[in-house]
Design an enzyme around this catalytic site. Structure first.
Site, PDB file in Angstrom:
ATOM      1  N   SER A 176      -5.580   3.269   4.533  1.00  0.00           N
ATOM      2  CA  SER A 176      -4.927   2.752   3.972  1.00  0.00           C
ATOM      3  C   SER A 176      -6.676   2.168   2.929  1.00  0.00           C
ATOM      4  CB  SER A 176      -4.212   1.960   4.093  1.00  0.00           C
ATOM      5  OG  SER A 176      -3.397   1.527   3.040  1.00  0.00           O
ATOM      6  N   LYS A 235       3.786   6.620   5.275  1.00  0.00           N
ATOM      7  CA  LYS A 235       2.317   5.816   4.891  1.00  0.00           C
ATOM      8  C   LYS A 235       3.677   4.537   4.563  1.00  0.00           C
ATOM      9  CE  LYS A 235      -1.598   3.922   2.203  1.00  0.00           C
ATOM     10  NZ  LYS A 235      -0.856   2.629   3.807  1.00  0.00           N
ATOM     11  N   LYS A 285      -0.313   3.709  -2.502  1.00  0.00           N
ATOM     12  CA  LYS A 285      -0.525   5.084  -2.870  1.00  0.00           C
ATOM     13  C   LYS A 285      -0.111   6.582  -2.258  1.00  0.00           C
ATOM     14  CE  LYS A 285      -4.597   1.695  -0.665  1.00  0.00           C
ATOM     15  NZ  LYS A 285      -4.231   0.896  -0.517  1.00  0.00           N
ATOM     16  N   SER A 300       0.855  -1.107   0.001  1.00  0.00           N
ATOM     17  CA  SER A 300      -0.214  -0.164  -0.006  1.00  0.00           C
ATOM     18  C   SER A 300       1.161   0.977   0.229  1.00  0.00           C
ATOM     19  CB  SER A 300      -1.031   0.113   1.331  1.00  0.00           C
ATOM     20  OG  SER A 300      -2.153  -0.731   0.710  1.00  0.00           O
TER      21      SER A 300
END
Length: 512
Positions: free
Chosen positions: A122, A224, A60, A57
């Protein structure tokens, strides 16, 4: 794990010589790690930093970056409503697309809301919603992702916009992307610094647990996480202390808790390195160790400087200057500064432009401060010059015949190697294929040979065959021109003995 510990041990041994910062104190579980100075982009630490791995993720980050590109372009605003398609609604409830934050088909949510869902819990389906809104489909959006990655200089390949299935990027590139994002669109920190986000009656913790369920890290404001089986446990973190930012990337760590333990170590290490490198930059001085007493045109000159007072290795921008102009190929935006390191400029003066040659070496620090040294040497006001000779001074030929001419060049300049433009000319016009921009004269001696075939339609009369060395308008070298008169006569006018000789050499003396 053995290979990683070995690498850290080797780094520790090497650091004793001062060539790289010591990494012995680091002990982490990640398969790859990278630490960057978030203000300057300087690498502070790398372990398998250029190995492409699955970011999960952390994908992203690029998706959100493109959303911000659209915000900047004015095609959307944070309040723009985004309608949820059937495809997005289904995937928002599918556990194969973590995190499953349910979205209602046909409903609209603002861009700001979807950005929060993308970067905090997320939510993968929220990425697809933005991809469809911006590009019409996820596949079209992924094409843009790869084009954007290339524009940003990232070593990355994307197959989806959310990371629920594998994409690939190196830790270095993930750090670069994070720095670019923060520098270009700092508003993203408004989102990534939040410990959680409430949506439709549910509170979602930030997956970056250093902001909530774990002990907080001083100065942390994002960035993140990423986790799927092919990726292991990944996280990009960033923090600011004393006005300085560090970015750390962990890829393929062994557990949720371990990736944050790894990150905490790497961030600590990064701030420690910044402190040491800032101190080292402040104590650095530059001195000239080698230069000639004087220079003259086309005589190679070397200037060497040494860096002193370097207590810890760091990078800076380095550039050599001559008479205030940056010297091509003698600049480095990522110059590695180590204790007692030297840098050498090899320079050849070509024109007599003044009485002195002013040389400078400038080391520019990330904050714009400079460490520099200047020096000047006298320029000898005497251009180099050469004399020469043809093997003939004049010749008589007829159409269709060949003539071989050689030239010898000599000088008294006491320069080992000089390269000058040179070439052969016929009646003042360059002969195709017989010119050289870098005719080499070694130890003041050189020779050249040319075989000319007299055209069958050559007009009778006297023509000039010439050889030149050096540019015509240079102040650093006196051009040498050697010539011979070539008389073309009709075939039928030659006597039988002339036909046998082909060429009559009338005189073998110097010509100029």
């Amino acid at each position: 794990m053995y290979k990683k510990l070995l690498a850290v041990f080797v780094a520790a041994v090497i650091c004793m010589s001062g060539s790289i910062p010591c990494a012995l104190a680091l002990s982490f579980e990640a398969a790859s790690a990278f630490v960057m100075d978030g203000d300057t982009g300087e690498e502070l630490y790398s372990y398998n930093g250029d190995v492409a791995r699955v970011p999960a993720s952390m994908t992203k980050v690029l998706t959100a970056y493109i959303v911000y590109q659209e915000l900047e372009a004015g095609t959307i605003t944070l309040d723009t409503p985004v309608k949820i398609s059937h495809n997005v609604a289904v995937k928002s409830r599918d556990s194969n697309y973590p995190t499953a934050v349910p979205l209602t088909e046909g409903a609209t949510y603002t861009v700001d809301t979807l950005l929060h869902l993308i970067m905090i819990p997320s939510a993968s389906a929220s990425c697809i919603a933005m991809a469809e809104h911006i590009s019409g489909s996820e596949s079209a959006f992924v094409t843009r992702m790869n084009a954007t990655a290339k524009e940003l200089g990232l070593n990355a390949t994307y197959y989806n916009c959310h990371g629920a299935q594998p994409n690939y990027i190196t830790p270095r590139s993930q750090a670069m992307l994070t720095k670019i994002f923060i520098d270009t669109y700092p508003d993203i920190l408004r989102i990534t610094s939040k410990s959680g986000f409430s949506f439709n009656g549910t509170y979602y913790n930030n997956t970056n647990h250093m902001l909530n369920t774990m002990a907080p890290y001083e100065g942390l404001d994002g960035f993140k996480t990423g986790t799927i089986s092919q990726a292991g446990y990944c996280v990009t973190t960033t923090a600011v202390r004393n006005g300085r930012r560090v970015i750390a990337v962990v890829m393929k760590s062994t557990s949720d808790a371990q990736r944050f333990a790894d990150s905490r170590q790497l961030l600590d290490y990064g701030f420690d390195q910044i402190q040491k490198r800032d101190a080292s930059r402040a104590s650095t001085s530059v001195s000239v160790t080698t230069q000639l007493d004087s220079v003259r045109p086309y005589q190679p000159a070397s200037f060497t400087v040494q860096l002193n007072g370097v207590s810890a290795a760091y990078t800076a921008k380095a550039q050599w200057y001559v008479n205030g102009e940056a010297v091509t190929n003698y600049g480095n935006s990522n110059f590695q500064v180590t204790a007692n390191k030297t840098s050498t400029l090899n320079y050849t003066l070509r024109e007599l432009t003044g009485d002195t040659l002013n040389v400078a070496f400038v080391l520019t620090m990330p904050d714009g401060t400079e460490k520099r040294v200047d020096t000047s040497v006298p320029i000898e006001q005497r251009p180099i010059s050469y004399t020469g000779s043809f093997n003939i001074r004049s010749a008589q030929v007829y159409p269709g015949k060949t003539l071989t001419v050689t030239v010898d060049v000599t000088g008294e300049n006491e320069i080992y190697r000089v390269q000058l433009p040179a070439g052969w000319q016929w009646d003042g016009q360059s002969i195709a294929g017989y010119s050289n921009d870098a005719f080499t004269i070694l130890n003041d001696k050189a020779s050249s040979q040319y075989t000319i075939k007299i055209p069958s339609d050559a007009q009778p009369g006297t023509h000039t065959l010439a050889f030149f060395v050096g540019p015509a308008d240079s102040t650093g070298v006196e051009q040498l021109v050697l010539s011979a008169d070539i008389e073309v006569v009709p075939l039928e006018s030659l006597e039988e003995d002339a036909l046998e000789e082909t060429v009559e050499v009338l005189e073998n003396t110097e010509a100029a």
